[in-house]
Design a protein around this motif. Structure first.
Motif, PDB file in Angstrom:
ATOM      1  N   TYR A   1      34.880  33.633  44.631  1.00 48.61           N
ATOM      2  CA  TYR A   1      35.814  34.127  45.647  1.00 48.61           C
ATOM      3  C   TYR A   1      35.258  35.424  46.224  1.00 48.61           C
ATOM      4  O   TYR A   1      34.845  36.318  45.480  1.00 48.61           O
ATOM      5  CB  TYR A   1      37.195  34.385  45.037  1.00 48.61           C
TER       6      TYR A   1
ATOM      7  N   SER B   1      35.271  39.063  48.328  1.00 47.05           N
ATOM      8  CA  SER B   1      36.098  40.265  48.195  1.00 47.05           C
ATOM      9  C   SER B   1      37.290  40.247  49.141  1.00 47.05           C
ATOM     10  O   SER B   1      38.223  41.043  48.986  1.00 47.05           O
ATOM     11  CB  SER B   1      35.250  41.511  48.463  1.00 47.05           C
TER      12      SER B   1
ATOM     13  N   HIS C   1      39.196  37.456  49.629  1.00 44.66           N
ATOM     14  CA  HIS C   1      40.128  36.389  49.277  1.00 44.66           C
ATOM     15  C   HIS C   1      41.474  36.985  48.861  1.00 44.66           C
ATOM     16  O   HIS C   1      41.533  37.820  47.964  1.00 44.66           O
ATOM     17  CB  HIS C   1      39.558  35.540  48.145  1.00 44.66           C
TER      18      HIS C   1
ATOM     19  N   GLN D   1      45.813  37.206  41.668  1.00 43.15           N
ATOM     20  CA  GLN D   1      46.303  38.232  42.587  1.00 43.15           C
ATOM     21  C   GLN D   1      46.441  39.572  41.865  1.00 43.15           C
ATOM     22  O   GLN D   1      46.089  40.632  42.409  1.00 43.15           O
ATOM     23  CB  GLN D   1      47.654  37.779  43.137  1.00 43.15           C
TER      24      GLN D   1
ATOM     25  N   ARG E   1      43.117  41.060  41.407  1.00 44.63           N
ATOM     26  CA  ARG E   1      42.647  41.640  42.660  1.00 44.63           C
ATOM     27  C   ARG E   1      43.098  43.102  42.786  1.00 44.63           C
ATOM     28  O   ARG E   1      42.358  43.947  43.297  1.00 44.63           O
ATOM     29  CB  ARG E   1      43.162  40.815  43.838  1.00 44.63           C
ATOM     30  N   ARG E   2      44.307  43.403  42.302  1.00 45.85           N
ATOM     31  CA  ARG E   2      44.786  44.797  42.361  1.00 45.85           C
ATOM     32  C   ARG E   2      43.966  45.690  41.431  1.00 45.85           C
ATOM     33  O   ARG E   2      43.785  46.881  41.707  1.00 45.85           O
ATOM     34  CB  ARG E   2      46.269  44.859  42.002  1.00 45.85           C
TER      35      ARG E   2
ATOM     36  N   PRO F   1      39.899  45.839  43.448  1.00 43.52           N
ATOM     37  CA  PRO F   1      39.964  45.684  44.907  1.00 43.52           C
ATOM     38  C   PRO F   1      38.566  45.582  45.513  1.00 43.52           C
ATOM     39  O   PRO F   1      37.612  46.211  45.037  1.00 43.52           O
ATOM     40  CB  PRO F   1      40.678  46.964  45.364  1.00 43.52           C
TER      41      PRO F   1
ATOM     42  N   MET G   1      34.834  37.801  42.964  1.00 46.09           N
ATOM     43  CA  MET G   1      35.280  37.303  41.668  1.00 46.09           C
ATOM     44  C   MET G   1      34.711  35.908  41.421  1.00 46.09           C
ATOM     45  O   MET G   1      34.612  35.099  42.345  1.00 46.09           O
ATOM     46  CB  MET G   1      36.809  37.249  41.590  1.00 46.09           C
TER      47      MET G   1
END
Length: 354
Positions: free
Chosen positions: A131, A133, A135, A232, A235-236, A239, A243
């Motif tokens: 994925y 950066s 996504h 998700q 992702r936090r 950032p 991935m």
């Protein structure tokens, strides 16, 4: 110097783990009884490995699995065949302990060729999903991140998720806590747990920073939206990072599957009996050759949910294979299995320490 102290010395010389990780591993995971070793002429341990016993899901049942890890030889003692002798002892121990299978995760690509000599095959495959950066990991529902990963209900959810995986390794509560703590010794390691209105614990994920990208080693959840919710949350924490998710092998994907580890059947009778019970309509005659474990060298007849040994059988064989090919057939995709008349099913391994 005790056996444990010698193993720690050898471990430190060969693996380069942090002092904190070594203290955790040798205080919580290590056992003298699970450790096989060979001494050199001066009486010091020159080579060692550990064999940890787990349960795994297989053909609607749970069976024993011996996980081989921490295999190492002192630099000055390499090239003398010590590790080969230990591997033979490890296979024999796995059989005597009543396990159906042995598994390991090679630390380097060249080691795959070494372990193939002992009947191991690339049966643990991962669907490597990348994925960018950018996504967004968009979800249909709203998710919140839990703050206490050590809460009892987190392990209960984790255990439930593992039970739903038809071919996966099962971990105890102690294993689970060790797995969480293991991430704290990895640079950029993160464990996230997310919930939503209808599920206090909906998904969880393990990830660590590999420099060029963030690798997600395991992703579990009640449904695909929940698993996306865990991504998700990652992702936090990471950032603007690429991935890579090591997902269980998906036979419907067109992507190349990558090896995640190796497995080897050590008790063919148990494997076939369990498989026959789960597939009562399956009929098969199979002869297995195993140059290292004599107890596997038989002709097996499968019919009406039972597997029997009949070495006097002189009829038509459906399969006449060595143990490595048998292992590959057993854990091939269901689609391939259906073409050759074998109830094959994928297996999965993750979250194994060292």
């Amino acid at each position: 110097m005790s056996k444990k102290d010698e193993i720690i010395r050898l471990w430190t010389e060969c693996f380069g783990d942090s002092k904190e990780y070594a203290e955790m591993y040798f205080s919580r995971v290590y056992s003298d009884d699970d450790t096989l070793s060979i001494t050199n002429n001066d009486g010091r341990i020159a080579s060692s490995l550990q064999t940890r016993d787990f349960r795994m899901k297989f053909a609607g049942d749970t069976v024993g699995l011996s996980y081989i890890c921490g295999a190492t030889t002192a630099r000055r003692s390499r090239g003398r065949g010590y590790m080969s002798r230990l591997m033979l002892r490890a296979l024999d121990r796995a059989l005597r302990k009543g396990n159906m299978m042995a598994a390991l995760i090679p630390a380097h690509d060249w080691l795959y060729f070494f372990f193939e000599r002992f009947g191991f095959s690339n049966v643990y495959l991962a669907d490597r999903q990348c994925y960018t950066s950018f996504h967004p990991f968009a979800t249909e529902k709203d998710y919140f991140e839990l703050t206490d990963p050590y809460a009892p209900e987190v392990f209960e959810a984790f255990s439930s998720f593992e039970q739903q995986n038809p071919g996966g390794v099962l971990h105890s509560r102690r294993d689970f806590l060790n797995i969480i703590d293991d991430l704290s010794f990895r640079k950029g390691g993160t464990f996230v747990v997310v919930g939503r209105d209808d599920a206090p614990i909906a998904a969880m994920a393990w990830a660590f920073d590999r420099g060029d990208f963030v690798q997600v080693n395991e992703l579990l959840g009640i449904d695909s939206d929940a698993r996306t919710g865990a991504m998700q949350a990652l992702r936090r924490h990471y950032p603007d990072r690429q991935m890579t998710l090591l997902a269980p092998a998906d036979d419907n994907t067109s992507r190349h599957l990558h090896s995640r580890g190796m497995g080897r059947i050590v008790n063919a009778a148990t494997a076939l009996a369990t498989l026959a019970k789960d597939n009562p309509g399956w009929k098969c005659a199979i002869r297995i050759h195993d140059p290292l474990l004599e107890s596997n060298n038989h002709t097996y007849l499968i019919e009406r949910g039972c597997a029997t040994i009949d070495d006097s059988y002189d009829g038509r064989l459906d399969f006449d294979v060595d143990i490595s090919v048998f292992t590959r057939i057993l854990f091939s995709s269901p689609q391939i299995g259906s073409m050759i008349g074998f109830p094959s099913a994928r297996t999965h391994i993750s979250l194994m320490l060292h």
